[in-house]
Design a protein around this motif. Structure first.
Motif, PDB file in Angstrom:
ATOM      1  N   THR B 133     -10.346  -7.136  -1.598  1.00  0.00           N
ATOM      2  CA  THR B 133      -9.121  -7.121  -0.585  1.00  0.00           C
ATOM      3  C   THR B 133      -7.914  -7.126  -1.322  1.00  0.00           C
ATOM      4  O   THR B 133      -7.144  -6.136  -0.774  1.00  0.00           O
ATOM      5  CB  THR B 133      -9.249  -8.698   0.291  1.00  0.00           C
ATOM      6  OG1 THR B 133     -10.548  -9.026   0.708  1.00  0.00           O
ATOM      7  CG2 THR B 133      -8.182  -8.609   1.582  1.00  0.00           C
ATOM      8  N   ALA B 134      -7.703  -7.572  -2.211  1.00  0.00           N
ATOM      9  CA  ALA B 134      -6.366  -7.288  -3.008  1.00  0.00           C
ATOM     10  C   ALA B 134      -6.154  -6.008  -3.585  1.00  0.00           C
ATOM     11  O   ALA B 134      -5.113  -5.444  -3.299  1.00  0.00           O
ATOM     12  CB  ALA B 134      -6.336  -8.421  -4.421  1.00  0.00           C
ATOM     13  N   LEU B 135      -7.337  -5.355  -3.687  1.00  0.00           N
ATOM     14  CA  LEU B 135      -7.074  -3.934  -4.197  1.00  0.00           C
ATOM     15  C   LEU B 135      -6.896  -3.002  -3.160  1.00  0.00           C
ATOM     16  O   LEU B 135      -6.218  -1.900  -3.324  1.00  0.00           O
ATOM     17  CB  LEU B 135      -8.540  -3.702  -4.944  1.00  0.00           C
ATOM     18  CG  LEU B 135      -8.876  -3.838  -6.513  1.00  0.00           C
ATOM     19  CD1 LEU B 135     -10.034  -3.554  -6.668  1.00  0.00           C
ATOM     20  CD2 LEU B 135      -7.797  -3.443  -7.296  1.00  0.00           C
ATOM     21  N   TYR B 136      -7.749  -3.277  -1.880  1.00  0.00           N
ATOM     22  CA  TYR B 136      -7.485  -2.078  -0.860  1.00  0.00           C
ATOM     23  C   TYR B 136      -6.622  -2.575   0.052  1.00  0.00           C
ATOM     24  O   TYR B 136      -6.282  -1.841   1.156  1.00  0.00           O
ATOM     25  CB  TYR B 136      -9.040  -2.253  -0.281  1.00  0.00           C
ATOM     26  CG  TYR B 136      -9.833  -1.171  -1.198  1.00  0.00           C
ATOM     27  CD1 TYR B 136      -9.847   0.208  -1.167  1.00  0.00           C
ATOM     28  CD2 TYR B 136     -10.572  -1.942  -2.123  1.00  0.00           C
ATOM     29  CE1 TYR B 136     -10.734   0.999  -2.169  1.00  0.00           C
ATOM     30  CE2 TYR B 136     -11.583  -1.169  -2.932  1.00  0.00           C
ATOM     31  CZ  TYR B 136     -11.477   0.288  -3.097  1.00  0.00           C
ATOM     32  OH  TYR B 136     -12.308   0.849  -3.999  1.00  0.00           O
ATOM     33  N   TRP B 141      -3.480  -2.214  -5.486  1.00  0.00           N
ATOM     34  CA  TRP B 141      -3.275  -1.207  -6.266  1.00  0.00           C
ATOM     35  C   TRP B 141      -3.901   0.099  -5.761  1.00  0.00           C
ATOM     36  O   TRP B 141      -3.390   1.284  -5.609  1.00  0.00           O
ATOM     37  CB  TRP B 141      -4.442  -1.233  -7.400  1.00  0.00           C
ATOM     38  CG  TRP B 141      -3.769  -2.154  -8.486  1.00  0.00           C
ATOM     39  CD1 TRP B 141      -2.649  -2.879  -8.413  1.00  0.00           C
ATOM     40  CD2 TRP B 141      -4.535  -2.616  -9.622  1.00  0.00           C
ATOM     41  NE1 TRP B 141      -2.532  -3.377  -9.641  1.00  0.00           N
ATOM     42  CE2 TRP B 141      -3.710  -3.327 -10.295  1.00  0.00           C
ATOM     43  CE3 TRP B 141      -5.605  -2.236 -10.289  1.00  0.00           C
ATOM     44  CZ2 TRP B 141      -3.918  -3.891 -11.548  1.00  0.00           C
ATOM     45  CZ3 TRP B 141      -5.980  -2.936 -11.556  1.00  0.00           C
ATOM     46  CH2 TRP B 141      -5.093  -3.640 -12.077  1.00  0.00           C
TER      47      TRP B 141
END
Lengths: 296, 297
Positions: B133-136, B141
């Motif tokens: 979730t944090a990446l997308y 990022w």
């Protein structure tokens, strides 16, 4: 058998076994393209998330990081996670050894069915795994009224969490040992018995040394799953902070409260556990391959 | 290791065996270990699973049908099965490429890649969920680079696909890899010497040998993806009719104390798992016959 992929396999991939015969090799551009495709996919889906756990965890500095790990709720979550694993792993270890002895060293009808039934927990959704214990022991469940009358709590309490953990880690040791002990046959045990060894002596001195790496492998995988289980435990936990919160559930609570740095700090602990698991797994595979070579 | 003693000498050591045990049961401990195995299996797995079916039957056919085919639930089936199929298909292609690279090509860091393929098995699903979730997410990022093209992954069904690809990848690699290792290159050499193109050799000689393993891996990844919960709920967004997976429907029924609904949906999922488990067993029997050997561990 479902879930075969977890099996210890000692014959490692080694490209050097394939001689440089142009007939069985792809053109260099094909090889490069395939490698680039495979490795990009690997980097994007596996490496990037792994790195991101640690950068997110340390993004707000070491102080925030350690504060999140040393907080009282985090420590009680660690304690509960360890408790669940310390109960679930030995119970399933005893079961696995006993099932493997019965199945691999004896003949009986319905053996294949029994092996399939042992595999069942792998194919059940974790949420359903949690639900079945709510249906049995919850307030509306079969044993609910009796449990309430005797003031025993299983669901939304520690016993429920342990039960759910035992369920999801149920097959790990058994499915590692059964094929291994089947492959090794019975000759050595039969010889020991004929020479006068008791059942226990045969098991401790003959069978166990032969399967020790497979056994350890099963225990490592079982432990990783026991400490990391989320879905099943989440259904039976009730999410009571400090009481029924395991580490993965603590991650969820922190995340839903927008305490991202703290959530990732706790998550990094679990990611470390995963890395340690992979290293141990690698070590056991290496040792198992070595002992196979020694025999040959 | 050979057993030199004549088998006839064995019964003399023990008391005369009852008729049903006469089939040379040499090793002791069958009774207690089998008894404990069946007892523990029933206690932990069989009886609790039976409870779902018995509860479900007790609620009546109409209640079952109403809960299991509610529009929101049907939408969740479509999403769960659709995303799981798509994720398993993508993994089928890339899993095969990765397994092929690991077995056939020498490259820097091959052993590390080989070891890390199992990461999704070892990493707790909740951790995978929050980190993906944090990446997308639109400020993550990867997410912030996609926002420029008006592509959103997190909090849409595409996010679910990403999570399911993550957890499914090792299933394909680890089922195909051992078969590839055992593959004799002589057959490929023969094909080449008979004038086959490299691609023809792969398509007509290698791929049919890998087919059972590929299908087994596909089925395993698919089964896992349909039931997956932890890695999906964070990235899914969980909008009714749009991005609610079936396991989440069970949770939300439970939270509303709707045990009838939760049990009905769980029954559908369990029946599906049993069917898939049978299919996987059949596939593996086919695979071991095809390879002319005892099924690999």
């Amino acid at each position: 058998m479902a879930g075969t992929i977890t099996a210890l396999h000692a014959g490692r991939s080694d490209p050097r076994r394939h001689p440089a015969n142009p007939a069985t090799r792809e053109a260099p551009w094909v090889r490069r393209t395939l490698l680039a495709l495979g490795l990009s996919f690997f980097g994007l889906f596996l490496i990037l998330p792994l790195l991101a756990v640690f950068t997110e965890a340390l993004g707000k500095g070491l102080e925030v990081y350690f504060a999140a790990l040393l907080e009282a709720d985090a420590i009680s979550a660690v304690a509960l996670t360890l408790t669940a694993a310390v109960i679930a792993v030995p119970v399933n270890l005893v079961f696995g050894v006993s099932a493997a002895w019965a199945i691999a060293k004896h003949d009986f009808r319905g053996k294949q069915l029994l092996i399939t039934l042992i595999d069942l927990p792998f194919s059940v959704s974790p949420v359903v795994a949690g639900l079945i214990y709510v249906l049995l022991f919850g307030a509306q469940g079969w044993f609910g009224p009796w449990l309430q009358a005797h003031d025993v709590r299983i669901v939304f309490a520690v016993p429920g969490i342990v039960l759910a953990t035992v369920f999801v880690t149920f097959p790990f040791v058994a499915r590692e040992l059964i094929p291994l002990m089947q492959a090794q046959g019975r000759d050595e045990e039969e010889a020991a018995t004929v020479l006068g060894a008791s059942g226990w002596q045969t098991f401790w001195r003959v069978t166990l040394p032969n399967v020790r790496w497979g056994l350890l492998y099963g225990v490592i995988l079982c432990n990783a799953r026991a400490m990391g289980e989320f879905g099943a435990v989440s259904v039976v936990s009730g999410h009571i902070r400090g009481l029924t919160n395991t580490l993965p559930l603590h991650v969820e609570i922190l995340y839903n409260e927008y305490q991202f740095a703290a959530a990732f700090a706790v998550a990094s602990l679990l990611a470390l556990l995963a890395l340690v698991t992979l290293v141990l797994k690698q070590f056991v595979e290496w040792r198992a391959a070595r002992s196979v070579k020694e025999v040959q | 290791m050979s057993l030199a003693l004549p088998r006839a000498a064995l019964p003399a050591v023990t008391a005369p065996a009852p008729a049903w045990r006469k089939r040379r049961r040499v090793l002791p401990g069958f009774g207690p270990t089998m008894g404990f195995t069946l007892f523990y299996l029933s206690l932990i797995v069989l009886i609790p699973l039976a409870a779902v079916f018995i509860k479900s039957a007790g609620n009546g056919a109409e209640a079952f049908w109403l809960a299991a085919t509610a529009p929101r639930v049907v939408a969740s089936y479509r999403l769960s099965f659709g995303a799981a199929l798509l994720a398993a298909s993508i993994n089928l292609v890339f899993g095969l490429i990765l397994a092929w690279s690991l077995v056939r090509y020498e490259f820097l860091g091959r052993k590390l890649v080989d070891a890390l393929i199992d990461l999704p098995f070892a990493l707790p699903t909740a951790v995978a969920g929050i980190v993906l979730t944090a990446l997308y997410a639109p400020n993550g990022w990867i997410g912030q680079r996609l926002v420029a093209y008006d592509i959103r992954i997190a909090f849409t069904p595409w996010g679910i696909l990403i999570a399911l690809i993550f957890i499914g990848l090792p299933f394909i690699v680890r089922t195909v890899q051992p078969v590839l290792e055992d593959l004799e290159t002589e057959v490929e050499e023969a094909a080449a010497s008979l004038g086959a193109h490299r691609w023809q050799t792969f398509r007509l000689v290698v791929l049919p040998t890998l087919a059972p393993a590929l299908l087994t891996g596909f089925a395993l990844a698919f089964a896992r993806a349909v039931g997956e919960y932890g890695s999906v709920i964070f990235i899914a967004g969980n909008l009714p009719m749009v991005s609610e997976i079936t396991p989440l429907m069970i949770i939300s029924k439970l939270e509303q104390y709707d045990y009838v609904g939760a049990t009905a949906i769980a029954t559908v999922m369990l029946v599906f798992s049993f069917v898939l488990l049978l299919a996987i067993n059949g596939l593996q029997a086919w695979a071991s016959r095809r390879n002319g050997q005892e099924g690999r561990r």
